[in-house]
Design a protein around this motif. Structure first.
Motif, PDB file in Angstrom:
ATOM      1  N   MET A 160       0.827  -1.206   0.000  1.00  0.00           N
ATOM      2  CA  MET A 160       0.000   0.000   0.000  1.00  0.00           C
ATOM      3  C   MET A 160       0.865   1.261   0.000  1.00  0.00           C
ATOM      4  O   MET A 160       0.602   2.211  -0.745  1.00  0.00           O
ATOM      5  N   GLU A 161       1.906   1.264   0.818  1.00  0.00           N
ATOM      6  CA  GLU A 161       2.784   2.431   0.878  1.00  0.00           C
ATOM      7  C   GLU A 161       3.482   2.670  -0.453  1.00  0.00           C
ATOM      8  O   GLU A 161       3.533   3.810  -0.947  1.00  0.00           O
ATOM      9  N   MET A 162       4.024   1.602  -1.045  1.00  0.00           N
ATOM     10  CA  MET A 162       4.724   1.756  -2.321  1.00  0.00           C
ATOM     11  C   MET A 162       3.798   2.265  -3.410  1.00  0.00           C
ATOM     12  O   MET A 162       4.173   3.129  -4.217  1.00  0.00           O
ATOM     13  N   ILE A 163       2.579   1.732  -3.450  1.00  0.00           N
ATOM     14  CA  ILE A 163       1.636   2.135  -4.496  1.00  0.00           C
ATOM     15  C   ILE A 163       1.126   3.554  -4.260  1.00  0.00           C
ATOM     16  O   ILE A 163       1.046   4.370  -5.191  1.00  0.00           O
ATOM     17  N   MET A 164       0.801   3.880  -3.016  1.00  0.00           N
ATOM     18  CA  MET A 164       0.238   5.203  -2.719  1.00  0.00           C
ATOM     19  C   MET A 164       1.250   6.331  -2.863  1.00  0.00           C
ATOM     20  O   MET A 164       0.916   7.430  -3.329  1.00  0.00           O
ATOM     21  N   THR A 165       2.498   6.070  -2.464  1.00  0.00           N
ATOM     22  CA  THR A 165       3.511   7.119  -2.558  1.00  0.00           C
ATOM     23  C   THR A 165       4.121   7.205  -3.943  1.00  0.00           C
ATOM     24  O   THR A 165       4.746   8.211  -4.279  1.00  0.00           O
ATOM     25  N   ALA A 166       3.962   6.126  -4.744  1.00  0.00           N
ATOM     26  CA  ALA A 166       4.556   6.046  -6.083  1.00  0.00           C
ATOM     27  C   ALA A 166       6.076   6.152  -6.029  1.00  0.00           C
ATOM     28  O   ALA A 166       6.717   6.516  -7.015  1.00  0.00           O
ATOM     29  N   GLY A 167       6.653   5.831  -4.889  1.00  0.00           N
ATOM     30  CA  GLY A 167       8.090   5.972  -4.721  1.00  0.00           C
ATOM     31  C   GLY A 167       8.877   4.744  -5.146  1.00  0.00           C
ATOM     32  O   GLY A 167       8.311   3.689  -5.448  1.00  0.00           O
ATOM     33  N   MET A 168      10.194   4.890  -5.148  1.00  0.00           N
ATOM     34  CA  MET A 168      11.097   3.805  -5.496  1.00  0.00           C
ATOM     35  C   MET A 168      11.811   3.311  -4.246  1.00  0.00           C
ATOM     36  O   MET A 168      12.053   4.080  -3.305  1.00  0.00           O
ATOM     37  N   ILE A 169      12.181   2.042  -4.243  1.00  0.00           N
ATOM     38  CA  ILE A 169      13.039   1.491  -3.205  1.00  0.00           C
ATOM     39  C   ILE A 169      14.304   0.968  -3.852  1.00  0.00           C
ATOM     40  O   ILE A 169      14.315   0.605  -5.031  1.00  0.00           O
ATOM     41  N   ASP A 170      15.396   0.940  -3.079  1.00  0.00           N
ATOM     42  CA  ASP A 170      16.650   0.431  -3.632  1.00  0.00           C
ATOM     43  C   ASP A 170      16.714  -1.082  -3.492  1.00  0.00           C
ATOM     44  O   ASP A 170      15.827  -1.725  -2.910  1.00  0.00           O
ATOM     45  N   ALA A 171      17.781  -1.664  -4.012  1.00  0.00           N
ATOM     46  CA  ALA A 171      17.896  -3.121  -4.073  1.00  0.00           C
ATOM     47  C   ALA A 171      17.941  -3.748  -2.687  1.00  0.00           C
ATOM     48  O   ALA A 171      17.313  -4.780  -2.441  1.00  0.00           O
ATOM     49  N   GLN A 172      18.683  -3.140  -1.770  1.00  0.00           N
ATOM     50  CA  GLN A 172      18.796  -3.717  -0.436  1.00  0.00           C
ATOM     51  C   GLN A 172      17.461  -3.677   0.299  1.00  0.00           C
ATOM     52  O   GLN A 172      17.094  -4.633   0.985  1.00  0.00           O
ATOM     53  N   THR A 173      16.731  -2.581   0.143  1.00  0.00           N
ATOM     54  CA  THR A 173      15.402  -2.502   0.747  1.00  0.00           C
ATOM     55  C   THR A 173      14.484  -3.558   0.141  1.00  0.00           C
ATOM     56  O   THR A 173      13.700  -4.204   0.856  1.00  0.00           O
ATOM     57  N   ALA A 174      14.582  -3.740  -1.178  1.00  0.00           N
ATOM     58  CA  ALA A 174      13.780  -4.777  -1.845  1.00  0.00           C
ATOM     59  C   ALA A 174      14.104  -6.158  -1.282  1.00  0.00           C
ATOM     60  O   ALA A 174      13.214  -6.986  -1.098  1.00  0.00           O
ATOM     61  N   LYS A 175      15.368  -6.408  -0.995  1.00  0.00           N
ATOM     62  CA  LYS A 175      15.759  -7.681  -0.390  1.00  0.00           C
ATOM     63  C   LYS A 175      15.202  -7.798   1.024  1.00  0.00           C
ATOM     64  O   LYS A 175      14.687  -8.851   1.424  1.00  0.00           O
ATOM     65  N   ASP A 176      15.300  -6.718   1.796  1.00  0.00           N
ATOM     66  CA  ASP A 176      14.758  -6.727   3.155  1.00  0.00           C
ATOM     67  C   ASP A 176      13.247  -6.975   3.150  1.00  0.00           C
ATOM     68  O   ASP A 176      12.720  -7.627   4.058  1.00  0.00           O
ATOM     69  N   TYR A 177      12.562  -6.470   2.135  1.00  0.00           N
ATOM     70  CA  TYR A 177      11.115  -6.649   2.005  1.00  0.00           C
ATOM     71  C   TYR A 177      10.737  -8.060   1.535  1.00  0.00           C
ATOM     72  O   TYR A 177       9.578  -8.454   1.656  1.00  0.00           O
ATOM     73  N   GLY A 178      11.706  -8.778   0.956  1.00  0.00           N
ATOM     74  CA  GLY A 178      11.398 -10.081   0.356  1.00  0.00           C
ATOM     75  C   GLY A 178      10.983  -9.987  -1.091  1.00  0.00           C
ATOM     76  O   GLY A 178      10.528 -10.966  -1.688  1.00  0.00           O
ATOM     77  N   LEU A 179      11.153  -8.816  -1.685  1.00  0.00           N
ATOM     78  CA  LEU A 179      10.793  -8.623  -3.089  1.00  0.00           C
ATOM     79  C   LEU A 179      11.834  -9.248  -4.013  1.00  0.00           C
ATOM     80  O   LEU A 179      11.503  -9.732  -5.092  1.00  0.00           O
ATOM     81  N   VAL A 180      13.096  -9.204  -3.617  1.00  0.00           N
ATOM     82  CA  VAL A 180      14.154  -9.897  -4.347  1.00  0.00           C
ATOM     83  C   VAL A 180      14.862 -10.838  -3.380  1.00  0.00           C
ATOM     84  O   VAL A 180      14.904 -10.612  -2.171  1.00  0.00           O
ATOM     85  N   ASN A 181      15.433 -11.909  -3.928  1.00  0.00           N
ATOM     86  CA  ASN A 181      16.099 -12.923  -3.096  1.00  0.00           C
ATOM     87  C   ASN A 181      17.555 -12.596  -2.815  1.00  0.00           C
ATOM     88  O   ASN A 181      18.070 -12.933  -1.745  1.00  0.00           O
ATOM     89  N   HIS A 182      18.217 -11.970  -3.790  1.00  0.00           N
ATOM     90  CA  HIS A 182      19.652 -11.713  -3.678  1.00  0.00           C
ATOM     91  C   HIS A 182      19.980 -10.373  -4.315  1.00  0.00           C
ATOM     92  O   HIS A 182      19.283  -9.919  -5.229  1.00  0.00           O
ATOM     93  N   VAL A 183      21.063  -9.751  -3.847  1.00  0.00           N
ATOM     94  CA  VAL A 183      21.593  -8.523  -4.451  1.00  0.00           C
ATOM     95  C   VAL A 183      23.049  -8.765  -4.800  1.00  0.00           C
ATOM     96  O   VAL A 183      23.817  -9.305  -3.983  1.00  0.00           O
ATOM     97  N   THR A 184      23.423  -8.399  -6.023  1.00  0.00           N
ATOM     98  CA  THR A 184      24.794  -8.573  -6.495  1.00  0.00           C
ATOM     99  C   THR A 184      25.268  -7.263  -7.137  1.00  0.00           C
ATOM    100  O   THR A 184      24.500  -6.319  -7.301  1.00  0.00           O
ATOM    101  N   THR A 185      26.524  -7.236  -7.536  1.00  0.00           N
ATOM    102  CA  THR A 185      27.001  -6.136  -8.370  1.00  0.00           C
ATOM    103  C   THR A 185      26.420  -6.301  -9.765  1.00  0.00           C
ATOM    104  O   THR A 185      25.969  -7.388 -10.149  1.00  0.00           O
ATOM    105  N   ILE A 186      26.436  -5.238 -10.533  1.00  0.00           N
ATOM    106  CA  ILE A 186      25.917  -5.326 -11.896  1.00  0.00           C
ATOM    107  C   ILE A 186      26.737  -6.302 -12.726  1.00  0.00           C
ATOM    108  O   ILE A 186      26.205  -7.024 -13.575  1.00  0.00           O
ATOM    109  N   GLU A 187      28.033  -6.379 -12.449  1.00  0.00           N
ATOM    110  CA  GLU A 187      28.902  -7.277 -13.212  1.00  0.00           C
ATOM    111  C   GLU A 187      28.601  -8.741 -12.915  1.00  0.00           C
ATOM    112  O   GLU A 187      28.768  -9.611 -13.776  1.00  0.00           O
ATOM    113  N   GLU A 188      28.167  -9.015 -11.696  1.00  0.00           N
ATOM    114  CA  GLU A 188      27.934 -10.400 -11.284  1.00  0.00           C
ATOM    115  C   GLU A 188      26.486 -10.839 -11.451  1.00  0.00           C
ATOM    116  O   GLU A 188      26.157 -12.007 -11.170  1.00  0.00           O
TER     117      GLU A 188
END
Length: 258
Positions: A160-188
């Motif tokens: 609800m917060e993400m949709i209502m604020t229309a804001g962006m989250i960074d990769a680490q926050t996405a991982k903390d939220y469970g939206l992504v499983n892993h964070v790597t460098t762009i090269e990896e």
């Protein structure tokens, strides 16, 4: 396979699908959505492709959103048709795909881009990734499954917060939220996705497909996921993969699934 807006490479049973509109930050237009449908339809039948990695060309964007110029003058019925066809042809099609789909999120994954990533079976992200659903800032709501899949992944309050604020989250926050499983460098990012794909390839493709169906059925209205699990579990006992896997385990050998 040759496309105008995609690149598809198949190597070692891994198909990598690149959304390839870097000058438009890989934004989804109608042609790209149609090509994605055709690409996945072909990969479904391709025996050389066992795992699919979905990503964007370049380092700036996975998919920066939908191509707004194509639907800015749509009326109510055209808007409903846009969402319905997109969900059927691509987003639901990928979510229910019988082969594992990994989204490798490089850079911006906004609007339809995040919805595309969420339709994959799981996600990894580069540390420069930025994810969000900014549709309410345009006077619309997410139309490709965002209001449904985001709460499933991160919980109702955060969605609800993400949709209502229309804001962006960074990769680490996405991982903390469970939206992504892993964070790597762009090269990896792609090598790491391939590493996960190779782990998947060690296991029974038939069992994985059955597991995808069972997990997905838990989230479908009117469908009992437990019944799907029992049915698919039972079916497994009649497969050659079951015989191979159990005998290899009992003989302390590595299974050789066909």
């Amino acid at each position: 396979m040759t496309f105008e807006n995609l690149k598809v490479n198949i190597k070692d049973r891994i198909a990598t699908v690149y959304i390839n509109r870097p000058k438009k930050l890989n934004a989804l237009n109608r042609a790209t959505i149609e090509e994605l449908h055709q690409a996945f339809k072909s990969l479904r039948e391709d025996t050389e492709a066992a795992v699919i990695i979905l990503t964007g060309s370049g380092e700036k964007a996975f998919v920066a959103g939908a191509d707004i110029s194509e639907f800015s003058d749509y009326n109510v019925e055209q808007g409903k048709d846009l969402a319905a066809k997109g969900q059927e042809q691509v987003f639901d099609y990928i979510a229910d795909f019988p082969k594992p789909v990994i989204a490798a999120v490089n850079g911006f994954a906004l609007g339809g881009g995040l919805e595309l990533a969420m339709s994959a079976h799981f996600r990894i992200a580069s540390d420069n990734a930025r994810l969000g659903l900014p549709e309410t800032s345009l006077g619309v709501i997410p139309g490709y499954g965002g209001t449904q899949r985001l709460p499933q992944l991160v919980g109702k309050g955060r969605a609800m917060e993400m949709i209502m604020t229309a804001g962006m989250i960074d990769a680490q926050t996405a991982k903390d939220y469970g939206l992504v499983n892993h964070v790597t460098t762009i090269e990896e990012l792609i090598p790491f996705a391939e590493k996960l794909a190779f782990k998947i390839l060690n296991n029974s493709r038939q069992a994985i497909s059955a597991a995808i169906e069972a997990v997905n059925d838990n989230y479908k209205d009117g469908v009992n996921g437990f019944e799907t699990e029992v049915r698919n579990f039972g079916k497994s006992f009649g497969t050659e993969d079951f015989k191979e896997g159990t005998q290899a385990f009992l003989n302390k050998q590595k299974p050789n699934f066909k």
